[in-house]
Motif scaffolding. Structure first.
Motif, short mmCIF file in Angstrom:
data_model
loop_
_atom_site.label_atom_id
_atom_site.label_comp_id
_atom_site.label_asym_id
_atom_site.label_seq_id
_atom_site.Cartn_x
_atom_site.Cartn_y
_atom_site.Cartn_z
N UNK A 136 45.58 -70.70 -1.69
CA UNK A 136 43.94 -70.10 -1.46
C UNK A 136 43.78 -70.36 -3.00
N UNK B 179 44.32 -73.29 -4.46
CA UNK B 179 43.51 -75.04 -4.28
C UNK B 179 43.22 -74.89 -3.50
N UNK B 180 42.20 -73.95 -2.35
CA UNK B 180 41.61 -74.17 -1.02
C UNK B 180 42.43 -75.24 0.10
N UNK B 181 43.97 -75.82 0.18
CA UNK B 181 44.14 -76.28 1.11
C UNK B 181 43.68 -75.25 2.12
N UNK B 182 42.62 -75.84 3.86
CA UNK B 182 42.99 -75.08 4.54
C UNK B 182 43.82 -76.06 6.02
#
Lengths: 116, 112
Positions: free
Chosen positions: A100, A102-105
């Motif tokens: 969350x 790092x915003x890796x989706x």
């Protein structure tokens, strides 16, 4: 399954009808996102859930759009009184606690909505 | 959010290097991303770079970040036909829960 699952993959409806799009995130992912991608455009943010609550719904275009995630897992995007301009691919993404920050989706393949 | 700008189309020959450029908008963006979208498939994260870095290399991929100019680039070395896809640049801002702001995508065509 191993990835984010979205159903239906395709939905054709008539103007004015109500539709629901479902997203089943990767097991254990606490964050869930809905995006909308129109033809020739990049994904546009709609709403973000952290657990059961909508932490940010600033991207929802108007009050015809609503999303829920009652148990903190599966989410449903609901569109009332559909309009032709709602036609797009609706993308769902999730992310685990560890990424969350790092915003890796992790994205599903999307639900293509066509409003006639 | 405001627009993340990308060139829309790039064509290269197999074996050449590809460079895809992006200009982002938010100086407070913490992470910048490159996603790949192939026909009929979901968006796939290729790589990302933290905003305090200038460069990141990962196998054939090199990401360069010019924070002063808010410019991000993705270089693909030895481009293959399987690299043909749409590449999206995206910025993430912590305060928004990492709701990413995407560009319109660059369509990369690799010809034999």
């Amino acid at each position: 399954g191993a990835g984010v699952s979205q159903t239906p993959s395709n939905k054709v409806t008539e103007k004015g009808k109500y539709v629901e799009l479902r997203c089943d995130p990767i097991s254990g992912h606490t964050a869930l996102y809905w995006y909308r991608q129109s033809l020739g455009q990049g994904p546009e943010f709609l709403i973000y859930f952290q657990g059961t609550g909508a932490a940010d719904d600033s991207g929802l275009p108007n009050d015809r759009f609503f999303a829920v995630r009652p148990e903190g897992s599966v989410s449903t995007l609901k569109i009332q009184r559909t309009e032709r301009g709602d036609s797009a691919v609706y993308l769902c993404a999730s992310s685990p606690i560890g990424t969350v920050n790092t915003g890796e989706l992790f994205f599903g393949e999307g639900s293509r909505l066509t409003v006639l | 959010g405001e627009d993340v700008e990308q060139s829309l189309f790039l064509s290269v020959r197999e074996g050449d290097s590809s460079v895809i450029n992006c200009t982002y908008t938010d100086s407070s963006s913490t992470y910048l991303y490159w996603y790949k979208q192939e026909p009929g498939a979901g968006l796939q994260l290729l790589t990302y770079i933290f905003s305090n870095m200038d460069m990141k290399q990962d196998q054939r991929l090199t990401v360069l970040l010019n924070k002063k100019d808010k410019h991000l680039s993705l270089r693909i070395a030895d481009t293959q036909t399987g690299d043909s896809a749409i590449y999206f640049c995206a910025e993430g801002v912590p305060d928004s829960g990492y709701a990413l702001n995407f560009g319109k995508g660059t369509s990369l065509l690799v010809t034999p």
